[in-house]
Design an enzyme around this catalytic site. Structure first.
Site, PDB file in Angstrom:
ATOM      1  N   MET A   1       0.851  -1.201   0.000  1.00 49.58           N
ATOM      2  CA  MET A   1       0.000   0.000   0.000  1.00 49.58           C
ATOM      3  C   MET A   1       0.884   1.248   0.000  1.00 49.58           C
ATOM      4  O   MET A   1       0.442   2.338   0.374  1.00 49.58           O
ATOM      5  CB  MET A   1      -0.949  -0.012   1.201  1.00 49.58           C
ATOM      6  CG  MET A   1      -1.902  -1.218   1.156  1.00 49.58           C
ATOM      7  SD  MET A   1      -3.447  -1.001   2.043  1.00 49.58           S
ATOM      8  CE  MET A   1      -2.847  -0.771   3.692  1.00 49.58           C
ATOM      9  N   GLY A   2       2.148   1.085  -0.387  1.00 46.54           N
ATOM     10  CA  GLY A   2       3.046   2.234  -0.498  1.00 46.54           C
ATOM     11  C   GLY A   2       3.598   2.672   0.848  1.00 46.54           C
ATOM     12  O   GLY A   2       3.549   1.935   1.831  1.00 46.54           O
ATOM     13  N   ALA A   3       4.179   3.906   0.883  1.00 49.90           N
ATOM     14  CA  ALA A   3       4.921   4.405   2.050  1.00 49.90           C
ATOM     15  C   ALA A   3       5.958   3.342   2.440  1.00 49.90           C
ATOM     16  O   ALA A   3       5.995   2.858   3.577  1.00 49.90           O
ATOM     17  CB  ALA A   3       3.986   4.757   3.209  1.00 49.90           C
TER      18      ALA A   3
ATOM     19  N   HIS B   1       9.325  -3.516   3.545  1.00 50.89           N
ATOM     20  CA  HIS B   1       8.883  -3.785   2.171  1.00 50.89           C
ATOM     21  C   HIS B   1      10.085  -4.126   1.279  1.00 50.89           C
ATOM     22  O   HIS B   1      10.023  -5.018   0.444  1.00 50.89           O
ATOM     23  CB  HIS B   1       8.216  -2.542   1.558  1.00 50.89           C
ATOM     24  CG  HIS B   1       6.945  -2.123   2.219  1.00 50.89           C
ATOM     25  ND1 HIS B   1       6.831  -0.972   2.954  1.00 50.89           N
ATOM     26  CD2 HIS B   1       5.719  -2.685   2.220  1.00 50.89           C
ATOM     27  CE1 HIS B   1       5.603  -0.844   3.394  1.00 50.89           C
ATOM     28  NE2 HIS B   1       4.911  -1.861   2.977  1.00 50.89           N
TER      29      HIS B   1
ATOM     30  N   SER C   1       4.333   1.366   7.943  1.00 47.06           N
ATOM     31  CA  SER C   1       4.079   2.684   7.344  1.00 47.06           C
ATOM     32  C   SER C   1       3.388   3.598   8.354  1.00 47.06           C
ATOM     33  O   SER C   1       3.572   4.814   8.338  1.00 47.06           O
ATOM     34  CB  SER C   1       3.217   2.534   6.093  1.00 47.06           C
ATOM     35  OG  SER C   1       3.829   1.625   5.211  1.00 47.06           O
TER      36      SER C   1
HETATM   37  O1  PAF Z   1      -0.155  -5.735   3.941  1.00 48.62           O
HETATM   38  C1  PAF Z   1      -0.552  -4.855   3.149  1.00 48.62           C
HETATM   39  O2  PAF Z   1       0.132  -3.883   2.856  1.00 48.62           O
HETATM   40  C2  PAF Z   1      -1.939  -5.008   2.528  1.00 48.62           C
HETATM   41  O3  PAF Z   1      -2.829  -5.606   3.404  1.00 48.62           O
HETATM   42  C3  PAF Z   1      -1.921  -5.750   1.180  1.00 48.62           C
HETATM   43  C4  PAF Z   1      -1.448  -7.191   1.351  1.00 48.62           C
HETATM   44  C5  PAF Z   1      -1.007  -5.036   0.198  1.00 48.62           C
HETATM   45  C6  PAF Z   1      -3.332  -5.796   0.590  1.00 48.62           C
HETATM   46  O4  PAF Z   1      -3.837  -4.514   0.359  1.00 48.62           O
END
Ligand code: PAF
Length: 262
Positions: free
Chosen positions: A28-30, A35, A184
């Protein structure tokens, strides 16, 4: 690095890579080092690495949490480029939900417990979007962090239940030097909350009972949603002011040695 904002562009790219093994990291970015460790693992084991950045509205049960979710697109893209990512998907709501979320995927056991008991509909939103993304991307392997342990568990279960061809890979939680699990949402902590936040991991990892852990955390200003065991892990969710933090450790404190520090 290709930046793909439309389904037709994505299809062309995917077709051009039909013979390649694709490693996929949905986000979901940030983006933070947590990540980026998923991206690094995807880079090691696959011909092509695809990352999606999509703040999925259907998994937020609070409008304020959705509206305040950090957005750092330029910074995210620079990090992904530097990490050797091949393609970034930036889907829109209409691309992901042509059905306006009338079709939903639900799990009827684990998803109602732990975080699910406090965030109605959260895991329906997560499972639905992950299923859609996996179907679109068609990865050989998809990577998820162990910090969201219940989420990982449910996604693995979904992949098995629906005979999905992708391998779901869980990756170790990345932590700040003081032990706070990277998230995030940490960006939204005030300086005072940021200095209190590492206590969550310390208390989860110590030898005290669950009742004692709850008491210690509440005395320090956390509101504890739950601390409970799932498999061989102790899971917790707390509120610190407006910010919700989750974490988990291996029972017996051995996780402190296993988990990586950035
Ligand atoms: O963990 C996350 O960032 C979210 O839940 C995901 C897996 C990208 C689904 O929107």
């Amino acid at each position: 690095m290709k930046i793909l904002k439309q389904q037709s562009e994505w299809r062309d790219f995917r077709q051009s890579q039909a013979q390649s093994s694709v490693g996929f990291v949905p986000t979901m970015g940030a983006l933070h080092a947590g990540h980026m460790s998923l991206v690094a693992q995807a880079r090691q084991s696959n011909d092509v690495v695809v990352v999606s950045i999509y703040i999925n509205p259907t998994q937020f049960d609070q409008a304020a949490d959705l509206n305040n979710y950090p957005q750092l697109l330029e910074q995210d893209l620079a990090q992904l480029q530097a990490a050797g990512v091949d393609a970034v998907l930036l889907p829109t709501y209409d691309w992901i939900y042509p059905d306006q979320y009338t079709y939903q995927l639900s799990e009827h056991d684990l998803s109602g417990r732990f975080c699910g008991a406090h965030r109605p509909g959260h895991f329906d939103g997560v499972l639905t979007v992950v299923m859609k993304l996996l179907n679109m991307v068609g990865p050989k392997r998809a990577y998820f962090g162990e910090k969201d342990y219940q989420q990982l568990h449910l996604i693995k279960g979904m992949a098995e239940a629906f005979f999905l061809p992708s391998e779901i890979i869980g990756c170790a939680t990345m932590r700040e030097q003081d032990g706070l699990a990277m998230s995030s949402r940490n960006l939204r902590l005030t300086a005072e909350q940021r200095s209190t936040a590492p206590l969550l991991y310390q208390v989860l990892s110590d030898k005290s009972s669950i009742a004692e852990k709850i008491q210690t955390l509440e005395s320090a200003g956390f509101q504890v949603e739950y601390i409970e065991q799932l498999d061989d892990r102790l899971l917790a969710a707390v509120q610190l002011g407006e910010i919700r933090l989750i974490d988990n450790v291996s029972i017996g404190n051995s996780s402190a040695k296993q988990e990586k520090v950035a």
